[in-house]
Design an enzyme around this catalytic site. Structure first.
Site, PDB file in Angstrom:
ATOM      1  N   THR A 102       0.845  -1.190   0.000  1.00  8.70           N
ATOM      2  CA  THR A 102       0.000   0.000   0.000  1.00  8.70           C
ATOM      3  C   THR A 102       0.881   1.240   0.000  1.00  8.70           C
ATOM      4  O   THR A 102       1.823   1.341   0.790  1.00  8.70           O
ATOM      5  CB  THR A 102      -0.950   0.032   1.209  1.00  8.70           C
ATOM      6  OG1 THR A 102      -1.862  -1.072   1.117  1.00  8.70           O
ATOM      7  CG2 THR A 102      -1.758   1.331   1.231  1.00  8.70           C
ATOM      8  N   PHE A 123       1.198   5.155   0.725  1.00  5.78           N
ATOM      9  CA  PHE A 123       0.597   6.194   1.556  1.00  5.78           C
ATOM     10  C   PHE A 123       1.180   7.553   1.199  1.00  5.78           C
ATOM     11  O   PHE A 123       2.360   7.672   0.855  1.00  5.78           O
ATOM     12  CB  PHE A 123       0.867   5.926   3.041  1.00  5.78           C
ATOM     13  CG  PHE A 123       0.156   4.721   3.592  1.00  5.78           C
ATOM     14  CD1 PHE A 123      -1.095   4.841   4.164  1.00  5.78           C
ATOM     15  CD2 PHE A 123       0.739   3.474   3.536  1.00  5.78           C
ATOM     16  CE1 PHE A 123      -1.761   3.731   4.676  1.00  5.78           C
ATOM     17  CE2 PHE A 123       0.095   2.349   4.044  1.00  5.78           C
ATOM     18  CZ  PHE A 123      -1.159   2.483   4.618  1.00  5.78           C
TER      19      PHE A 123
END
Length: 275
Positions: free
Chosen positions: A173, A175
């Site tokens: 992921t 960010f």
């Protein structure tokens, strides 16, 4: 970053918190329940920075985050990438065969679909992976499993029943760090922007061509519906170049000639993808 307050979505032990520890070491943490609240906390000054999920290597863009960029006047000033490795956990002494329910964030459930199918128990969505782990402890939920990180299991004192349960092992992921100040936290190497185009033949082609003609590499190009304007779309773009680079200045100027609007979301240092 000492004494700086950084907001993130989730509870302690969430993947977002892992990103905060990397991007903002020695900071104070402000866990919040939603991504929207993270934007709001930074905008009103409750937090100095925010860290929000932007893209997942399996699920793609986090649409809520990109929609919120247009609603709030914040800047991207940092990027970090977190490896996502899901574990199934439960109260100490639990047995995998005894589980009657599994709870977690909807994305974690989707990313662990093959494992959950083989387990053949009902699943229920929670607002956060670490929040699911916390709920099991707070409510003393026996025979209930949570999908969260190994760090969450350690933090809440849960027993890991299975590790690396995500369907695809390479799961990351990305960010983004939010700030009211546009200055990057490190020397920028990347730029994000959003622009809109009218219903004019070739307008999108000309906008994208502004980067191609200057040999600027796009690492993201994605459209989203423009809120309140049916059948109009905006385009989010990531470019492998800092905004101050002469070629980028020229490209952005040319894009503004063909776009209905252009907004620089931020220029920042690329995040390292962990192995």
């Amino acid at each position: 970053m000492t004494n700086r307050i950084v907001a993130y979505q989730g509870e302690a032990g969430a993947y977002s918190e892992e990103g905060v520890l990397t991007a903002f070491p020695d900071s104070e943490h402000l866990p919040l329940q939603t991504i929207r609240k993270v934007f709001e906390a930074v905008e009103v000054g409750r937090a100095d920075y925010g860290l929000v999920p932007m893209d997942n290597s399996q699920a793609g863009s986090i649409n809520e985050t990109y929609d919120l960029f247009l609603k709030h006047g914040l800047h991207l000033v940092e990027e970090t990438v977190v490896r996502v490795s899901h574990c199934l956990m439960a109260l100490p002494g639990s047995n995998l065969d005894d589980l009657v329910e599994v709870i977690s964030h909807p994305q974690a459930i989707a990313q662990s679909e093959e494992f959950l199918t083989s387990l053949d128990v009902p699943v229920r969505a929670e607002y956060d992976t670490a929040g699911a782990a916390k709920r099991i402890v707070d409510d003393k939920l026996e025979r209930t499993g949570a999908i969260a990180s190994k760090r969450a299991a350690e933090y809440y004192g849960l027993e890991i029943l299975a590790e690396r349960i995500q369907t695809y092992p390479d799961n990351y992921t990305r960010f983004g760090g939010l700030s009211r100040d546009a200055r990057s936290l490190r020397d920028p190497t990347k730029t994000s922007l959003v622009f809109g185009v009218g219903h004019v033949a070739g307008s999108l082609y000309r906008c994208i061509g502004a980067f191609a003609e200057r040999h600027l590499n796009l690492t993201k190009l994605e459209s989203r519906p423009r809120a309140g304007r049916p059948w109009e779309y905006v385009f989010y773009v990531d470019v492998e170049a800092p905004a101050e680079e002469p070629a980028m200045i020229e490209a952005l100027s040319e894009v503004s000639e063909h776009a209905t609007f252009t907004r620089l979301l931020g220029t920042y240092a690329s995040g390292f993808t962990p192995r």
